[in-house]
Design a protein around this motif. Structure first.
Motif, PDB file in Angstrom:
ATOM      1  N   THR A  10       9.692   2.023  -2.515  1.00 40.18           N
ATOM      2  CA  THR A  10       8.995   2.205  -1.240  1.00 40.18           C
ATOM      3  C   THR A  10       7.666   2.930  -1.459  1.00 40.18           C
ATOM      4  O   THR A  10       7.323   3.311  -2.580  1.00 40.18           O
ATOM      5  CB  THR A  10       9.862   3.013  -0.255  1.00 40.18           C
ATOM      6  OG1 THR A  10      10.200   4.271  -0.856  1.00 40.18           O
ATOM      7  CG2 THR A  10      11.150   2.266   0.075  1.00 40.18           C
ATOM      8  N   ASN A  11       6.932   3.102  -0.352  1.00 38.39           N
ATOM      9  CA  ASN A  11       5.635   3.783  -0.395  1.00 38.39           C
ATOM     10  C   ASN A  11       4.720   3.089  -1.405  1.00 38.39           C
ATOM     11  O   ASN A  11       4.070   3.730  -2.223  1.00 38.39           O
ATOM     12  CB  ASN A  11       5.802   5.270  -0.740  1.00 38.39           C
ATOM     13  CG  ASN A  11       4.526   6.070  -0.481  1.00 38.39           C
ATOM     14  OD1 ASN A  11       3.611   5.609   0.203  1.00 38.39           O
ATOM     15  ND2 ASN A  11       4.460   7.264  -1.058  1.00 38.39           N
ATOM     16  N   ALA A  24       2.947  -6.471   0.756  1.00 42.80           N
ATOM     17  CA  ALA A  24       4.119  -5.886   1.411  1.00 42.80           C
ATOM     18  C   ALA A  24       4.087  -4.373   1.183  1.00 42.80           C
ATOM     19  O   ALA A  24       3.165  -3.842   0.545  1.00 42.80           O
ATOM     20  CB  ALA A  24       5.407  -6.496   0.869  1.00 42.80           C
ATOM     21  N   GLU A  25       5.115  -3.691   1.693  1.00 42.55           N
ATOM     22  CA  GLU A  25       5.187  -2.238   1.564  1.00 42.55           C
ATOM     23  C   GLU A  25       6.311  -1.773   0.656  1.00 42.55           C
ATOM     24  O   GLU A  25       6.280  -0.648   0.153  1.00 42.55           O
ATOM     25  CB  GLU A  25       5.409  -1.603   2.950  1.00 42.55           C
ATOM     26  CG  GLU A  25       4.273  -1.831   3.932  1.00 42.55           C
ATOM     27  CD  GLU A  25       4.593  -1.290   5.304  1.00 42.55           C
ATOM     28  OE1 GLU A  25       5.792  -1.053   5.598  1.00 42.55           O
ATOM     29  OE2 GLU A  25       3.653  -1.083   6.099  1.00 42.55           O
ATOM     30  N   ALA A  26       7.299  -2.644   0.458  1.00 41.15           N
ATOM     31  CA  ALA A  26       8.486  -2.205  -0.280  1.00 41.15           C
ATOM     32  C   ALA A  26       9.209  -3.403  -0.885  1.00 41.15           C
ATOM     33  O   ALA A  26       9.028  -4.552  -0.437  1.00 41.15           O
ATOM     34  CB  ALA A  26       9.424  -1.433   0.642  1.00 41.15           C
ATOM     35  N   GLY A  38       9.295  -6.626   1.838  1.00 48.11           N
ATOM     36  CA  GLY A  38       8.900  -6.518   3.236  1.00 48.11           C
ATOM     37  C   GLY A  38       8.359  -5.159   3.599  1.00 48.11           C
ATOM     38  O   GLY A  38       7.772  -4.460   2.767  1.00 48.11           O
ATOM     39  N   THR A  39       8.583  -4.762   4.841  1.00 49.37           N
ATOM     40  CA  THR A  39       8.119  -3.465   5.313  1.00 49.37           C
ATOM     41  C   THR A  39       9.054  -2.374   4.803  1.00 49.37           C
ATOM     42  O   THR A  39      10.186  -2.638   4.360  1.00 49.37           O
ATOM     43  CB  THR A  39       8.088  -3.419   6.845  1.00 49.37           C
ATOM     44  OG1 THR A  39       9.430  -3.538   7.337  1.00 49.37           O
ATOM     45  CG2 THR A  39       7.236  -4.552   7.417  1.00 49.37           C
ATOM     46  N   VAL A  61       2.470  -2.064  -6.738  1.00 50.56           N
ATOM     47  CA  VAL A  61       3.702  -2.635  -7.279  1.00 50.56           C
ATOM     48  C   VAL A  61       3.484  -4.142  -7.340  1.00 50.56           C
ATOM     49  O   VAL A  61       3.063  -4.756  -6.353  1.00 50.56           O
ATOM     50  CB  VAL A  61       4.924  -2.290  -6.408  1.00 50.56           C
ATOM     51  CG1 VAL A  61       6.167  -3.051  -6.886  1.00 50.56           C
ATOM     52  CG2 VAL A  61       5.183  -0.786  -6.418  1.00 50.56           C
ATOM     53  N   MET A  62       3.769  -4.736  -8.477  1.00 51.20           N
ATOM     54  CA  MET A  62       3.453  -6.152  -8.664  1.00 51.20           C
ATOM     55  C   MET A  62       4.428  -6.769  -9.671  1.00 51.20           C
ATOM     56  O   MET A  62       5.227  -6.053 -10.286  1.00 51.20           O
ATOM     57  CB  MET A  62       2.015  -6.308  -9.155  1.00 51.20           C
ATOM     58  CG  MET A  62       1.698  -5.546 -10.429  1.00 51.20           C
ATOM     59  SD  MET A  62      -0.024  -5.774 -10.984  1.00 51.20           S
ATOM     60  CE  MET A  62       0.105  -7.430 -11.666  1.00 51.20           C
TER      61      MET A  62
END
Length: 560
Positions: A10-11, A24-26, A38-39, A61-62
């Motif tokens: 996350t974050n 996305a966020e997470a 997603g979120t 993040v990838m």
């Protein structure tokens, strides 16, 4: 699939490489697959009591990096050798070699790598006499950055039995001095192979490149040594965010070593290893390559393509050129395969469903390779074998559109560009010739012409860092005004290291993107790469956490 995640991140500033949902966020992982992207709220809802949580702290993040061209065994061994990158001048070379020799008193062959062609000076080529003046009594050899040329001292040449020269076959050369003895310069694998065999590894790391054959009579101790060396190399790659390796030398021995690591759960990167087709091999040997494809066919380990060398390199003037060299007009060198021989290889491999990948640096080598692929297309009809050409450093403009027409992949290494972060502009640019600068290392030109362009480092020819390669791709400066702008955007560079790499190796249906159901190959960077100045990427950006097949394969200390 489990209803709760094993791991959530996350974050994050997630760059998915999925064009339908690019950010996305997470991210959530279950087993070895991406569970959800997603979120933050959507992903956190998938956490259970046993779910491991990673806070990306606002960093990128990838998908894990896909090293689409490297040499894992020589690269792994190089971690134990003397790194001569950046060393210039006799005194600096002397200090480095003597320090290394003192720290390695029991090594039968001291070895260095990344020795620049002009390491002594731009006007004085290195010979055994320079090396003898530094280290006369212990065998020593150092490789050029491209690993196509090496220089050995007299002790090494004598012990290897090549001081008086030797027939080493087409495209290879033991350069002789005016005194009738080898002058220390060894061009291509057959020439430096006898010296490499003196090392504690017995030169086994070079066999996949030099002969493509397996070592003879490997003891249990030697197997254990090679296994440990490769494990260290794989872990080193993981520390740079690499989760997939497309290796570019190989033999059955390397595949067996990798399978041993795979079965014990120690394979920290996915890897594919080729059948290395040499010019002394019979066409029927390609049947063996087809059997490897069936024998090694897991998502972690595959032996599913054929590697061919068509020529050498520009700096030693062993690249096969259409119109000679800028500083040597009319000297074209020669291909390692006749057109008839390569046409037959390309046609048979294509018929067997094997991808072919050809090292072709000079314009004539590139043209001959494209001609071979065209011959295969006419003989077998259109197939989806995604044949490749590696490096493509000097190309004739007439051949640029043929990549798209024939569906041939352009596998290129931005970090090789002379004048970038790794290699000096001279003497390479002079050897190319100014009239060909517009068609040299032409990544953007190739992409604009419709070619599929994939990036890699070619480690240990250049550092394995994807970030250094990406920086060169996005910041390249032309050698003079008026030359084409060959830069990629950051997004294009990241794609060339992830999703395009997966497509090139026929795994676009399950890797190279952060997408539900795809294999969980992820890198968490230490920062937001999109916020970093382009000319600071290689110094600033690192992998903080690397995840391959759902398992954490690297974690930086600050993440511990």
């Amino acid at each position: 699939m489990s209803q709760t995640a094993d791991l959530i991140i996350t974050n994050a500033r997630v760059l998915t490489m999925d064009t339908d949902h690019p950010t996305a966020e997470a991210v959530a992982v279950a087993g070895n697959r991406i569970f959800a992207v997603g979120t933050t709220s959507e992903v956190e809802a998938l956490a259970g009591p046993a779910t491991r949580k990673l806070d990306a702290a606002g960093a990128t993040v990838m998908p894990g990096f896909n090293e689409a061209h490297m040499h894992i065994f020589p690269g792994s061994v190089s971690l134990r050798q003397l790194n001569l990158h950046g060393i210039q001048g006799f005194e600096a070379l002397k200090a480095a070699i003597l320090d290394y020799a003192e720290k390695n008193p029991d090594e039968p062959l001291l070895m260095g790598f990344s020795a620049d062609y002009s390491i002594i000076s731009l006007t004085e080529p290195c010979t055994r006499h320079h090396l003898d003046a530094i280290l006369p009594d212990r065998p020593f050899m150092m490789f050029a950055p491209d690993h196509h040329t090496a220089w050995a001292n007299t002790a090494a040449l004598k012990k290897a039995g090549i001081l008086k020269g030797k027939d080493v076959g087409v495209g290879n050369e033991i350069v002789m001095g005016e005194d009738g003895l080898a002058n220390g310069e060894l061009r291509e694998g057959n020439a430096f192979g006898p010296v490499s065999a003196l090392a504690s590894t017995g030169g086994r790391e070079e066999l996949g490149m030099v002969t493509g054959m397996d070592p003879e009579n490997v003891t249990a101790e030697q197997f254990a040594l090679d296994r440990a060396i490769l494990k260290a190399g794989l872990d080193y790659c993981a520390s740079w965010g690499v989760t997939s390796i497309q290796n570019f030398d190989g033999n059955h021995y390397q595949l067996r070593l990798m399978r041993d690591l795979e079965l014990s759960g120690e394979l920290s990167c996915r890897i594919r290893i080729p059948y290395h087709m040499k010019n002394f091999m019979a066409l029927s040997d390609l049947d063996k390559a087809a059997s490897w494809k069936a024998e090694f066919a897991t998502d972690m380990l595959r032996g599913d393509f054929v590697k061919v060398f068509m020529d050498g390199v520009i700096d030693s003037q062993t690249a096969y050129m259409l119109d000679g060299y800028g500083d040597r007009p009319g000297y074209t060198y020669e291909p390692l395969f006749t057109p008839e021989a390569f046409n037959a290889i390309a046609t048979k491999a294509d018929a067997l469903g094997l991808q072919v990948a050809v090292h072709a640096i000079g314009s004539a080598a590139i043209r001959q390779t494209l001609d071979g692929y065209e011959t295969a297309l006419k003989a077998n009809g259109k197939k989806d074998n995604r044949h490749r050409i590696e490096h493509i450093e000097v190309i004739h403009p007439d051949d640029i559109p043929r990549f798209a027409t024939l569906g041939v992949v352009a596998s290129m290494q931005p970090v090789h560009y002379p004048g970038g972060t790794c290699f000096p502009a001279e003497p390479t640019t002079a050897k190319i010739g100014e009239d060909r600068w517009a068609y040299s290392y032409a990544w953007r030109t190739m992409k604009n012409a419709g070619a599929t362009v994939v990036f890699a480092s070619d480690w240990p020819v250049s550092p394995v860092s994807p970030f250094q390669c990406i920086q060169d791709a996005v910041t390249r400066k032309p050698w003079k005004d008026g030359l084409p702008d060959e830069r990629f955007t950051l997004q294009e560079s990241l794609e060339a290291y992830t999703s395009i790499g997966a497509w090139v190796e026929f795994m676009e249906d399950r890797k190279g993107k952060l997408k539900q159901g795809f294999l969980a190959d992820i890198v968490i960077l230490n920062t937001d790469i999109e916020a970093v100045a382009l000319d600071q990427i290689m110094e600033t950006v690192r992998a903080a956490v690397t995840i391959c097949d759902g398992k954490i394969t690297y974690k930086a200390q600050e993440q511990a």
